[in-house]
Design an enzyme around this catalytic site. Sequence first.
Site, mmCIF file in Angstrom:
data_model
loop_
_atom_site.group_PDB
_atom_site.id
_atom_site.type_symbol
_atom_site.label_atom_id
_atom_site.label_comp_id
_atom_site.label_asym_id
_atom_site.label_seq_id
_atom_site.Cartn_x
_atom_site.Cartn_y
_atom_site.Cartn_z
ATOM 1 N N SER A 147 -43.167 31.940 -0.465
ATOM 2 C CA SER A 147 -42.327 32.865 -1.211
ATOM 3 C C SER A 147 -40.878 32.625 -0.828
ATOM 4 O O SER A 147 -40.467 32.889 0.303
ATOM 5 C CB SER A 147 -42.716 34.312 -0.889
ATOM 6 O OG SER A 147 -41.764 35.204 -1.426
ATOM 7 N N HIS B 42 -43.539 30.144 -5.095
ATOM 8 C CA HIS B 42 -43.768 31.498 -5.573
ATOM 9 C C HIS B 42 -42.402 32.182 -5.674
ATOM 10 O O HIS B 42 -41.729 32.402 -4.663
ATOM 11 C CB HIS B 42 -44.679 32.224 -4.577
ATOM 12 C CG HIS B 42 -45.060 33.613 -4.985
ATOM 13 N ND1 HIS B 42 -46.169 33.879 -5.769
ATOM 14 C CD2 HIS B 42 -44.503 34.818 -4.706
ATOM 15 C CE1 HIS B 42 -46.274 35.184 -5.941
ATOM 16 N NE2 HIS B 42 -45.270 35.776 -5.311
ATOM 17 N N ASP C 290 -40.296 35.361 -6.639
ATOM 18 C CA ASP C 290 -40.407 36.802 -6.810
ATOM 19 C C ASP C 290 -39.253 37.339 -7.650
ATOM 20 O O ASP C 290 -38.096 37.315 -7.224
ATOM 21 C CB ASP C 290 -40.404 37.504 -5.450
ATOM 22 C CG ASP C 290 -41.699 37.289 -4.684
ATOM 23 O OD1 ASP C 290 -42.772 37.519 -5.275
ATOM 24 O OD2 ASP C 290 -41.641 36.894 -3.510
ATOM 25 N N MET D 103 -37.688 40.631 -9.323
ATOM 26 C CA MET D 103 -37.722 42.090 -9.220
ATOM 27 C C MET D 103 -36.547 42.678 -9.988
ATOM 28 O O MET D 103 -35.444 42.126 -9.954
ATOM 29 C CB MET D 103 -37.642 42.523 -7.750
ATOM 30 C CG MET D 103 -38.684 41.899 -6.854
ATOM 31 S SD MET D 103 -38.515 42.496 -5.148
ATOM 32 C CE MET D 103 -39.627 41.359 -4.296
ATOM 33 N N HIS E 168 -43.516 35.595 -10.131
ATOM 34 C CA HIS E 168 -44.214 36.861 -9.867
ATOM 35 C C HIS E 168 -43.317 37.970 -10.387
ATOM 36 O O HIS E 168 -42.329 38.329 -9.756
ATOM 37 C CB HIS E 168 -44.478 36.994 -8.372
ATOM 38 C CG HIS E 168 -45.186 38.254 -8.001
ATOM 39 N ND1 HIS E 168 -45.371 38.629 -6.689
ATOM 40 C CD2 HIS E 168 -45.759 39.234 -8.757
ATOM 41 C CE1 HIS E 168 -46.022 39.780 -6.651
ATOM 42 N NE2 HIS E 168 -46.255 40.179 -7.890
ATOM 43 N N MET F 255 -42.347 41.262 -10.861
ATOM 44 C CA MET F 255 -42.404 42.663 -10.428
ATOM 45 C C MET F 255 -41.364 43.442 -11.210
ATOM 46 O O MET F 255 -40.330 43.868 -10.691
ATOM 47 C CB MET F 255 -42.191 42.743 -8.910
ATOM 48 C CG MET F 255 -43.383 42.226 -8.130
ATOM 49 S SD MET F 255 -43.103 42.124 -6.357
ATOM 50 C CE MET F 255 -42.405 40.487 -6.245
ATOM 51 N N MET G 68 -52.306 42.266 -4.214
ATOM 52 C CA MET G 68 -51.197 42.498 -3.301
ATOM 53 C C MET G 68 -51.735 43.046 -1.985
ATOM 54 O O MET G 68 -52.505 44.004 -1.962
ATOM 55 C CB MET G 68 -50.192 43.471 -3.902
ATOM 56 C CG MET G 68 -49.406 42.939 -5.084
ATOM 57 S SD MET G 68 -48.418 41.463 -4.705
ATOM 58 C CE MET G 68 -47.318 42.105 -3.435
ATOM 59 N N ASP H 69 -51.011 38.114 -1.575
ATOM 60 C CA ASP H 69 -49.562 38.063 -1.377
ATOM 61 C C ASP H 69 -49.148 39.241 -0.511
ATOM 62 O O ASP H 69 -49.309 40.396 -0.901
ATOM 63 C CB ASP H 69 -48.859 38.125 -2.738
ATOM 64 C CG ASP H 69 -47.340 38.093 -2.631
ATOM 65 O OD1 ASP H 69 -46.817 37.957 -1.506
ATOM 66 O OD2 ASP H 69 -46.684 38.215 -3.683
#
Length: 227
Positions: A15, A40, A42, A44, A74, A76, A145, A179
């Site tokens: 990540s 990966h 992330d 957000m 990912h 979010m 998660m 994760d």
Amino acid sequence: MTSRLCKGGCMIGPSILNADLSKLAEECRRMLDAGADYLHLDVMDGHFVPNITFGAPVVKSLRDKFPGVLFEVHMMVSNPEQWIGDMADAGADIYTFHLEATDDAETTIQKIRSGGMMVGCGIKPKTDVSQLSSLAPLLDVLLIMTVEPGFGGQSFMEDMMPKVERLRRDHPDSNIEVDGGLSPKTIEKAAQAGANFIVSGSAVVKSSEPGKVISELKDVVNRHRNQ
């Protein structure tokens, strides 16, 4: 594209949220040179989770630097449908959204596939795994998660492993991703439960020997997958 996932095999995805973001490309290269199977990323939005990271422009800039690397975004974010086109254009390979963020998961899945990406779907720790299990035939990656999403550096939630065990039992050929808090100290539990996609943040990215950590994680997962 799905064949790139090595279905059922172990894949380690650092990540990059845990990296030095002032030199993101160099950090990604360091992870890949250490043996990472995918990156990966992330994303957000400050709404679905209480943190803001980056969006499609950063993904696009990394794609330009790493044209052949598998990217999982990912997401979010609230309204994950809103960003499908942008992430497809940016070069994402796997678009992983959260089940809690949409009222129509099947339509979201169809739109992601129409955008030319593989599909992942994740659930937060408090979400019933049966909701994710019912979608498994439509997905390339099922994400459990093992921390509350939103920030890195949290402790691994071992009590999420029954969810992984159920998914592995009911969907033996699926790619099951975990994760949050994954490290050499916690990988045994995740591997034993049946996870084969491992997202590791601090344990890999902050290590002075990331290649050693990645090898250790992979060895443990492969040992359990071969039993």
